[in-house]
Write a protein that holds these residues in place. Sequence first.
Motif, mmCIF file in Angstrom:
data_model
loop_
_atom_site.group_PDB
_atom_site.id
_atom_site.type_symbol
_atom_site.label_atom_id
_atom_site.label_comp_id
_atom_site.label_asym_id
_atom_site.label_seq_id
_atom_site.Cartn_x
_atom_site.Cartn_y
_atom_site.Cartn_z
ATOM 1 N N ASP A 277 0.771 -1.404 -0.130
ATOM 2 C CA ASP A 277 -0.051 0.100 -0.293
ATOM 3 C C ASP A 277 0.799 1.287 -0.106
ATOM 4 O O ASP A 277 -0.082 2.380 0.125
ATOM 5 C CB ASP A 277 -0.771 0.143 1.125
ATOM 6 N N ASP A 279 3.174 4.876 -0.653
ATOM 7 C CA ASP A 279 2.941 5.210 -1.633
ATOM 8 C C ASP A 279 4.781 5.044 -3.012
ATOM 9 O O ASP A 279 5.369 5.345 -2.629
ATOM 10 C CB ASP A 279 2.936 6.902 -1.219
ATOM 11 N N TRP A 431 8.268 1.959 4.187
ATOM 12 C CA TRP A 431 7.074 2.278 3.020
ATOM 13 C C TRP A 431 5.590 1.843 3.644
ATOM 14 O O TRP A 431 5.032 0.944 2.335
ATOM 15 C CB TRP A 431 7.075 2.449 2.099
ATOM 16 N N THR A 432 4.372 2.578 3.735
ATOM 17 C CA THR A 432 2.905 1.916 4.121
ATOM 18 C C THR A 432 2.524 2.877 4.345
ATOM 19 O O THR A 432 2.710 4.127 4.632
ATOM 20 C CB THR A 432 3.132 1.002 4.669
ATOM 21 N N ARG A 433 0.697 3.214 4.160
ATOM 22 C CA ARG A 433 0.039 4.246 4.587
ATOM 23 C C ARG A 433 -0.593 3.853 5.608
ATOM 24 O O ARG A 433 -1.391 4.258 6.178
ATOM 25 C CB ARG A 433 -0.708 4.888 3.034
ATOM 26 N N SER A 434 -0.456 2.804 6.187
ATOM 27 C CA SER A 434 -0.873 1.955 6.980
ATOM 28 C C SER A 434 -0.247 2.522 8.354
ATOM 29 O O SER A 434 1.044 2.176 8.877
ATOM 30 C CB SER A 434 -0.995 0.171 7.254
ATOM 31 N N ASN A 453 7.816 6.380 6.253
ATOM 32 C CA ASN A 453 8.371 7.298 4.806
ATOM 33 C C ASN A 453 9.119 7.925 5.241
ATOM 34 O O ASN A 453 8.639 9.230 4.181
ATOM 35 C CB ASN A 453 6.604 7.504 4.683
#
Length: 496
Positions: A277, A279, A431-434, A453
């Motif tokens: 997930d 970016d 790196w994750t949106r969670s 991130n």
Amino acid sequence: MNSSVPPLSAGAAAFVRRAHGLYIGGAFVPAADGRTFATYDPSTAAHLADVPYAGPADVDAAVAAARSALDGAWGALPALVRSRLLVRLAELVEENAAELAEIEALDGGKPVSVNEAMDLPAAIEHFRYYSGWPTKIEGATIPVYLPDTLCYTRKEPVGVCAQIIPWNYPLMMAAWKLAPALAAGCTVVLKPAEQTPLSALRLAELVEEAGFPPGTVNVLTGDGTTGAALVDHDGVDKIAFTGSTEVGREIAARAGARLKRVTLELGGKNPNIVLADADLDAAVAGAFDGIYFNSGQTCIAASRLYVHRSRYEEMVGRLAEAAAKAEVGPALDRATRFGPLVSAEQYDRVRGYLRDGVAAGATLRAGEVPAESPEGGYYVRPALFTDITPGMRITREEIFGPVLVAAPFDETDEAVALANDTPYGLAAGVWTRSLAQAHTLAARLRSGMVYLNSWASGDPAAPFGGVKASGIGREMGQANLDAYLETKTVWTNLAP
């Protein structure tokens, strides 16, 4: 490769040309036996200057000068004066930043624009940050159970500190070492790397100009023999070292035999994990800078990339494309983003790993194995390997060059296992949106620092360092100040 190289400024050119001396007891002097060694420009392989080669007599003199200052003028200064001297040193570094950035580029091969944007501001802010600490070093009164007793603690400087710094961030590493030691009231013998001695000698001139008492800071140029003499010297109370794990282990053994205090900031083979997930634009940019910044010559290089299989091919393709377009060239050229490696030795080392990776069956998706004998400077283009296995040398060993290895994963547990499968433990990235995934993985990754991130975020107040084979102790922040302080407990009987 870029070739439009502007001339040095008058100040930097004059510094490089003049005779250089060891800085001992407030004076610039030749080595006691007259020996010198050469330093070279990595962008051209040309001779730059000769500097003194400090031997045992010079080490004795520098340690004696540091002890004299500790027991004398420097040790007697009020905390507020130490603070003001650090402020003045920060101001002088800032006033001479353009010249220092050129000296760093010339001696170490890092692009002058990078020195101006990162290394010099970081050095300046380290001196400024620690300038606030001398007046805030406090002991405590302890409510003990004994009647009619006053018990309190004093925070006192460890003493004379030997500080051995690497060649990849010469001036910034000098600031990382000097600032907390001076804030704590210690005196210092600083030994820069033999590949990059010049900026430390220029910094010594600024220490002199700032008005530090003679002997507070001493600078010895030399090689590993000089460093070993410092480590073994009976007059040295603490050793601070940044460099390879191999040398760090040797220093730790020597210091342990003499029960000396140590802090060791060592190597890394740092994993960078990209979840499904993430970016991807941000992850590609972060991974690219994470490994190729300073041509990969950094302990926190993001050298192992693990990407969820659903995003793997796209991310690897974009990284390979960006690597092919990288601006590699002379460090004084402002169009250069990535300079040469620091030396012929480092060039041969990185070339050897590239050859070994190809021979082991990995696929070189970007970059090339450079020529055995480089023409001019020590240039290696950004490289990217895929089709790697965990047992390959390029996967397990710290290369210290612009070489990225990448592999896909299917499950998060697999990514964590791959990331932790290393003797090192300096840094890791996710790196994750969670938010939940980010902080869960931050707890599971065995490293001293985790970047979520982002990659290589930093501040003088934030501790920097690793676990396992990546070192002992921390740089920066109050944690590093404490490393230069001893706690003394004082008991007083108040009974009549």
